[in-house]
Design a protein around this motif. Structure first.
Motif, short mmCIF file in Angstrom:
data_model
loop_
_atom_site.label_atom_id
_atom_site.label_comp_id
_atom_site.label_asym_id
_atom_site.label_seq_id
_atom_site.Cartn_x
_atom_site.Cartn_y
_atom_site.Cartn_z
N GLN A 48 10.85 -2.76 -0.95
CA GLN A 48 11.42 -2.06 0.49
C GLN A 48 12.37 -1.57 1.08
OE1 GLN A 48 9.44 -4.06 3.76
NE2 GLN A 48 8.36 -5.69 2.30
N SER A 49 13.39 -0.82 1.30
CA SER A 49 14.23 -0.20 1.19
C SER A 49 14.42 0.28 3.29
CB SER A 49 14.29 1.31 1.18
OG SER A 49 14.54 1.57 0.34
N MET A 50 15.55 -0.33 3.43
CA MET A 50 15.75 0.38 4.64
C MET A 50 17.35 0.76 4.73
SD MET A 50 16.86 -2.55 8.25
CE MET A 50 15.76 -3.12 8.11
N VAL A 51 17.62 1.65 6.34
CA VAL A 51 18.85 2.55 6.16
C VAL A 51 19.29 2.18 7.25
CG1 VAL A 51 20.13 5.31 5.79
CG2 VAL A 51 18.30 4.11 4.57
N GLU A 52 20.43 2.19 7.51
CA GLU A 52 21.43 1.42 9.12
C GLU A 52 22.66 1.67 9.09
OE1 GLU A 52 22.47 -2.94 11.27
OE2 GLU A 52 21.87 -2.98 9.23
N THR A 53 22.97 3.30 10.60
CA THR A 53 23.65 4.28 10.53
C THR A 53 24.63 3.82 11.44
OG1 THR A 53 22.30 5.86 10.00
CG2 THR A 53 23.85 6.53 10.55
N PHE A 54 26.00 3.42 10.92
CA PHE A 54 27.08 3.79 11.55
C PHE A 54 28.01 4.02 11.64
CE2 PHE A 54 25.89 -0.23 9.07
CZ PHE A 54 25.19 -0.80 10.06
N ASP A 55 28.87 4.69 13.04
CA ASP A 55 29.72 5.65 13.24
C ASP A 55 30.77 5.71 12.38
OD1 ASP A 55 28.35 6.39 15.56
OD2 ASP A 55 29.37 4.91 16.25
N THR A 56 31.49 4.13 12.11
CA THR A 56 32.37 4.64 11.10
C THR A 56 32.25 3.50 9.16
OG1 THR A 56 33.53 2.26 11.62
CG2 THR A 56 34.32 4.41 12.90
N GLY A 57 33.20 4.66 8.60
CA GLY A 57 32.64 3.81 7.27
C GLY A 57 33.10 2.02 7.78
N GLY A 58 34.17 1.21 7.89
CA GLY A 58 34.70 -0.14 8.05
C GLY A 58 33.53 -0.78 8.71
N GLU A 59 32.74 0.08 9.98
CA GLU A 59 31.16 -1.00 10.52
C GLU A 59 30.48 -0.86 9.27
OE1 GLU A 59 30.63 1.28 13.76
OE2 GLU A 59 31.70 1.40 15.01
N ALA A 60 30.08 -0.46 8.52
CA ALA A 60 29.34 -0.75 7.79
C ALA A 60 30.23 -1.50 6.55
CB ALA A 60 28.91 1.41 6.70
N ASP A 61 30.74 -1.12 5.91
CA ASP A 61 31.63 -2.04 5.16
C ASP A 61 31.22 -3.60 5.44
OD1 ASP A 61 32.77 -3.02 2.77
OD2 ASP A 61 34.81 -2.80 3.32
N GLN A 62 32.28 -3.67 6.74
CA GLN A 62 31.28 -5.09 7.08
C GLN A 62 30.31 -5.93 7.27
OE1 GLN A 62 33.37 -4.95 11.49
NE2 GLN A 62 35.63 -5.03 10.85
N ALA A 63 29.54 -4.60 7.77
CA ALA A 63 27.70 -5.22 8.14
C ALA A 63 27.45 -5.55 6.54
CB ALA A 63 26.83 -3.94 8.66
N MET A 64 27.43 -4.38 5.11
CA MET A 64 27.23 -5.23 4.47
C MET A 64 28.29 -6.17 3.82
SD MET A 64 28.15 -2.76 0.67
CE MET A 64 28.06 -2.59 -0.88
N LYS A 65 29.93 -6.57 4.23
CA LYS A 65 29.80 -8.08 3.33
C LYS A 65 29.64 -8.90 3.75
CE LYS A 65 34.23 -6.09 2.55
NZ LYS A 65 35.83 -5.80 2.78
N ARG A 66 28.99 -9.00 5.28
CA ARG A 66 28.23 -9.85 5.79
C ARG A 66 26.57 -10.36 5.51
NH1 ARG A 66 24.37 -8.45 9.64
NH2 ARG A 66 25.19 -7.05 10.47
N LEU A 67 26.10 -9.29 5.30
CA LEU A 67 24.99 -9.29 4.54
C LEU A 67 24.79 -9.76 2.89
CD1 LEU A 67 22.93 -6.08 5.88
CD2 LEU A 67 22.12 -8.32 5.88
N GLU A 68 25.92 -9.53 2.63
CA GLU A 68 26.18 -10.67 1.25
C GLU A 68 26.33 -11.02 0.68
OE1 GLU A 68 28.52 -10.07 -3.09
OE2 GLU A 68 29.17 -8.08 -1.19
N ARG A 69 27.62 -11.94 1.76
CA ARG A 69 27.59 -13.46 2.21
C ARG A 69 25.97 -14.16 2.55
NH1 ARG A 69 31.88 -12.76 5.18
NH2 ARG A 69 31.11 -12.42 6.69
N LYS A 70 25.64 -13.41 3.00
CA LYS A 70 24.01 -14.15 3.85
C LYS A 70 23.21 -14.44 3.13
CE LYS A 70 20.69 -13.70 7.34
NZ LYS A 70 20.40 -13.05 8.13
N LYS A 71 22.97 -13.46 1.97
CA LYS A 71 21.89 -13.37 0.61
C LYS A 71 22.98 -14.68 -0.05
CE LYS A 71 19.21 -10.76 2.20
NZ LYS A 71 17.40 -11.85 2.62
N ARG A 72 23.85 -14.14 -0.50
CA ARG A 72 24.61 -15.70 -1.74
C ARG A 72 24.45 -16.62 -1.30
NH1 ARG A 72 26.91 -13.36 -5.74
NH2 ARG A 72 27.61 -10.71 -5.51
#
Length: 86
Positions: A48-72
C-alpha cells in the motif's frame, strides 16, 4: 531542508511468518512544499502507499524521522544491510 535519502526497512520473523517492508521518501511538490511518501506491505507484494503533503520540507523531514524511529522501535531494520538474515 536537508533532504535525506529514501529509507527502506524490513522486518522478518520466520516464527510468526512475518515478512514486511516499509519505505519512506520525501519528494518536492509543485507549490514549494514537500510530500512524504510511505509504502508498506508484505515482501513480494505491491503493498500500500500513502502520500502526506507538508507546507515545508522541514516538516516533512521531521515526520519522516518520527516514523522511521517508530518503525525501528517496532523491530524494523535496514533492508539493504550487509548483515546476514536470520
Amino acid at each position: 531542508m536537508s533532504n535525506p535519502g529514501p529509507v527502506h526497512l524490513r522486518r522478518v520473523d520466520p516464527s510468526q511468518n512475518m515478512q514486511r517492508f516499509y519505505s519512506l521518501s520525501i519528494q518536492p511538490t509543485l507549490f514549494g512544499g514537500a510530500s512524504l511518501v510511505r509504502d508498506w506491505g508484505r515482501i513480494g507484494t505491491r503493498g500500500q502507499s500513502m502520500v502526506e503533503t507538508f507546507d515545508t520540507g522541514g516538516e516533512a523531514d521531521q515526520a519522516m524521522k518520527r516514523l522511521e524511529r517508530k518503525k525501528r522501535h517496532r523491530g524494523y531494520r535496514d533492508a539493504f544491510s550487509s548483515q546476514p538474515k536470520r
